[in-house]
Scaffold this motif. Structure first.
Motif, PDB file in Angstrom:
ATOM      1  N   SER A 154       0.999  -1.031   0.187  1.00 42.40           N
ATOM      2  CA  SER A 154       0.084  -0.052   0.120  1.00 42.40           C
ATOM      3  C   SER A 154       0.907   1.244   0.067  1.00 42.40           C
ATOM      4  O   SER A 154       2.038   1.123   0.410  1.00 42.40           O
ATOM      5  CB  SER A 154      -0.973   0.035   1.315  1.00 42.40           C
ATOM      6  OG  SER A 154      -1.766  -1.260   1.194  1.00 42.40           O
ATOM      7  N   GLY A 155       0.304   2.354  -0.718  1.00 39.66           N
ATOM      8  CA  GLY A 155       1.171   3.605  -0.691  1.00 39.66           C
ATOM      9  C   GLY A 155       1.725   4.223   0.423  1.00 39.66           C
ATOM     10  O   GLY A 155       2.263   5.216   0.463  1.00 39.66           O
ATOM     11  N   VAL A 156       0.878   3.946   1.624  1.00 40.39           N
ATOM     12  CA  VAL A 156       1.206   4.631   2.872  1.00 40.39           C
ATOM     13  C   VAL A 156       2.017   3.912   3.793  1.00 40.39           C
ATOM     14  O   VAL A 156       2.450   4.137   4.920  1.00 40.39           O
ATOM     15  CB  VAL A 156      -0.118   4.918   3.846  1.00 40.39           C
ATOM     16  CG1 VAL A 156      -0.998   5.811   2.653  1.00 40.39           C
ATOM     17  CG2 VAL A 156      -0.879   3.720   4.011  1.00 40.39           C
ATOM     18  N   HIS A 157       2.578   2.595   3.189  1.00 39.75           N
ATOM     19  CA  HIS A 157       3.537   1.847   3.876  1.00 39.75           C
ATOM     20  C   HIS A 157       5.058   2.057   3.343  1.00 39.75           C
ATOM     21  O   HIS A 157       4.930   2.083   2.198  1.00 39.75           O
ATOM     22  CB  HIS A 157       3.160   0.183   3.955  1.00 39.75           C
ATOM     23  CG  HIS A 157       2.107  -0.101   4.984  1.00 39.75           C
ATOM     24  ND1 HIS A 157       0.675  -0.115   4.298  1.00 39.75           N
ATOM     25  CD2 HIS A 157       1.863  -0.351   6.004  1.00 39.75           C
ATOM     26  CE1 HIS A 157      -0.252  -0.147   5.490  1.00 39.75           C
ATOM     27  NE2 HIS A 157       0.430  -0.481   6.491  1.00 39.75           N
ATOM     28  N   ARG A 158       6.048   1.576   4.095  1.00 40.81           N
ATOM     29  CA  ARG A 158       7.257   1.635   3.789  1.00 40.81           C
ATOM     30  C   ARG A 158       7.655   0.527   2.926  1.00 40.81           C
ATOM     31  O   ARG A 158       7.240  -0.696   3.167  1.00 40.81           O
ATOM     32  CB  ARG A 158       8.330   1.554   4.965  1.00 40.81           C
ATOM     33  CG  ARG A 158       9.829   1.674   4.912  1.00 40.81           C
ATOM     34  CD  ARG A 158      10.599   1.676   6.136  1.00 40.81           C
ATOM     35  NE  ARG A 158      12.173   1.884   5.667  1.00 40.81           N
ATOM     36  CZ  ARG A 158      13.016   2.173   6.733  1.00 40.81           C
ATOM     37  NH1 ARG A 158      12.713   1.793   7.815  1.00 40.81           N
ATOM     38  NH2 ARG A 158      13.981   2.225   6.221  1.00 40.81           N
ATOM     39  N   GLN A 159       8.294   0.838   1.810  1.00 50.24           N
ATOM     40  CA  GLN A 159       8.841  -0.316   0.974  1.00 50.24           C
ATOM     41  C   GLN A 159      10.039  -1.244   1.547  1.00 50.24           C
ATOM     42  O   GLN A 159      10.809  -0.845   2.154  1.00 50.24           O
ATOM     43  CB  GLN A 159       9.204   0.383  -0.202  1.00 50.24           C
ATOM     44  CG  GLN A 159       8.044   1.045  -0.958  1.00 50.24           C
ATOM     45  CD  GLN A 159       8.758   2.308  -1.915  1.00 50.24           C
ATOM     46  OE1 GLN A 159       8.882   3.332  -1.365  1.00 50.24           O
ATOM     47  NE2 GLN A 159       8.536   1.829  -3.308  1.00 50.24           N
ATOM     48  N   GLU A 160      10.006  -2.440   1.080  1.00 51.15           N
ATOM     49  CA  GLU A 160      10.842  -3.421   1.771  1.00 51.15           C
ATOM     50  C   GLU A 160      12.272  -3.006   1.283  1.00 51.15           C
ATOM     51  O   GLU A 160      13.426  -3.034   1.791  1.00 51.15           O
ATOM     52  CB  GLU A 160      10.443  -4.872   1.393  1.00 51.15           C
ATOM     53  CG  GLU A 160      11.647  -5.801   2.071  1.00 51.15           C
ATOM     54  CD  GLU A 160      11.137  -7.289   1.854  1.00 51.15           C
ATOM     55  OE1 GLU A 160      12.021  -7.969   1.998  1.00 51.15           O
ATOM     56  OE2 GLU A 160       9.923  -7.608   1.657  1.00 51.15           O
ATOM     57  N   GLU A 161      12.343  -2.733  -0.141  1.00 50.28           N
ATOM     58  CA  GLU A 161      13.545  -2.444  -0.845  1.00 50.28           C
ATOM     59  C   GLU A 161      13.525  -1.141  -1.192  1.00 50.28           C
ATOM     60  O   GLU A 161      12.593  -0.182  -1.284  1.00 50.28           O
ATOM     61  CB  GLU A 161      13.348  -3.148  -2.348  1.00 50.28           C
ATOM     62  CG  GLU A 161      14.805  -2.713  -3.068  1.00 50.28           C
ATOM     63  CD  GLU A 161      14.694  -3.123  -4.478  1.00 50.28           C
ATOM     64  OE1 GLU A 161      15.534  -3.883  -4.905  1.00 50.28           O
ATOM     65  OE2 GLU A 161      13.506  -3.136  -5.190  1.00 50.28           O
ATOM     66  N   ILE A 162      14.562  -0.227  -0.749  1.00 51.33           N
ATOM     67  CA  ILE A 162      14.793   1.268  -0.542  1.00 51.33           C
ATOM     68  C   ILE A 162      14.832   1.558  -2.258  1.00 51.33           C
ATOM     69  O   ILE A 162      15.776   1.737  -2.603  1.00 51.33           O
ATOM     70  CB  ILE A 162      15.790   1.773   0.018  1.00 51.33           C
ATOM     71  CG1 ILE A 162      15.768   1.165   1.772  1.00 51.33           C
ATOM     72  CG2 ILE A 162      15.689   3.292   0.147  1.00 51.33           C
ATOM     73  CD1 ILE A 162      16.538   1.718   2.505  1.00 51.33           C
TER      74      ILE A 162
END
Length: 289
Positions: free
Chosen positions: A238-246
């Motif tokens: 979801s667009g409000v969560h931190r991505q696992e890969e930066i």
């Protein structure tokens, strides 16, 4: 049993299958030429992964070569697999967010589109041990309530697995527990042998497997003496969560400028409305102009 559905069935058929089982197989996802092109693009990185591990059996899990930063290293994986309209539509449905915000007495509808969380090619080889069954939304500290009926908004991750070869039990096909996306957070009951409700998500070349981040799954045991099992894997969050890969450290901006608009947005170069992820109070896409 996992439902196998052809594209011609339409989006709703796939939505219904994922809501029921937590996963689905797309029968006619891609073609042999695209799979061959992707293999050529990732092979140098798989070979380097083996060399860097200092072992013939590879890096992850005792027998897996990897190509990380996949969307930047394989144009085919980026523009044909990840950008596939059906996968993107499913992601918008399951993990896209729409909400109403009040400014005084005026209402505004805002949308937050999914982001690429991780893209990686995994090449399992002889010696690769099975993974313990798990949920991939563990990284986001997700919590789950037990339910009999799926409700939209329950999940924050949607994965796509594109095999470069046929996958089956002997070469470690992913083990899954259909319906486990509806479970709560109590200790799961996999039975005395650890295989209760567990099946192998066996795939043919040109097929793809889509699953929610709340589905219990795990890579299988590679028991063959030779060969390998290559799978291109993508997860969107979801667009409000931190991505696992930066993504901002993984893909140089000059490279990102050459990507399609869809991929740029999914990497996070467009803010989540109304005001999440800006630079200089503007959506960061202006930096790509």
């Amino acid at each position: 049993m996992v439902q196998r559905i052809s594209r011609e069935a339409g989006l709703q058929a796939f939505i219904d299958a994922v809501e029921k089982d937590g996963c689905v197989i797309i029968k006619d996802f891609t073609d042999l030429e695209s799979l061959a092109d992707a293999q050529k693009e990732v092979q140098p990185y798989l070979d380097a992964s083996i060399a860097e591990s200092g072992s013939k059996v590879g890096a992850l899990n005792g027998g897996t070569a990897t190509c990380t930063r996949l969307v930047g290293r394989s144009k085919t994986a980026r523009e044909k697999f990840f950008s596939d309209p059906l996968y993107q539509d499913l992601a918008e449905h399951f993990i896209g967010i729409e909400s109403k915000t009040w400014y005084g007495e005026e209402a505004e509808i805002n949308k937050s589109h999914p982001l690429l969380s991780i893209s990686i090619t995994m090449d399992s080889r002889p010696g690769c041990k099975p993974q313990r069954l798990h949920r991939d939304d563990k990284n986001h500290h997700a919590w789950h309530t037990k339910t009999d009926k799926y409700e939209k908004g329950r999940d924050m991750l949607l994965g796509l697995f594109v095999p470069a070869c046929d996958t089956f039990k002997a070469n470690g096909a992913t083990r899954i527990v259909p319906g486990s996306h509806l479970w709560g957070d109590d200790k799961p009951d996999f039975g005395p042998n650890g295989d209760k409700g567990v099946i192998d998500a066996e795939l043919k070349k040109t097929e793809a497997f889509v699953m929610l981040g709340s589905l219990f799954h795990g890579a299988g045991h590679y028991t063959m003496p030779t060969g390998s099992r290559t799978v291109h894997i993508f997860f969107m969050c979801s667009g409000v969560h931190r991505q696992e890969e930066i993504p901002y450290l993984s893909y140089p901006i000059e490279d990102v400028k050459t990507y399609s608009k869809l991929v740029q947005n999914r990497l996070g170069w467009k803010q989540s409305e109304p005001n999440l992820g800006w630079v200089d109070l503007k959506s960061p896409e202006y930096l790509l102009a």
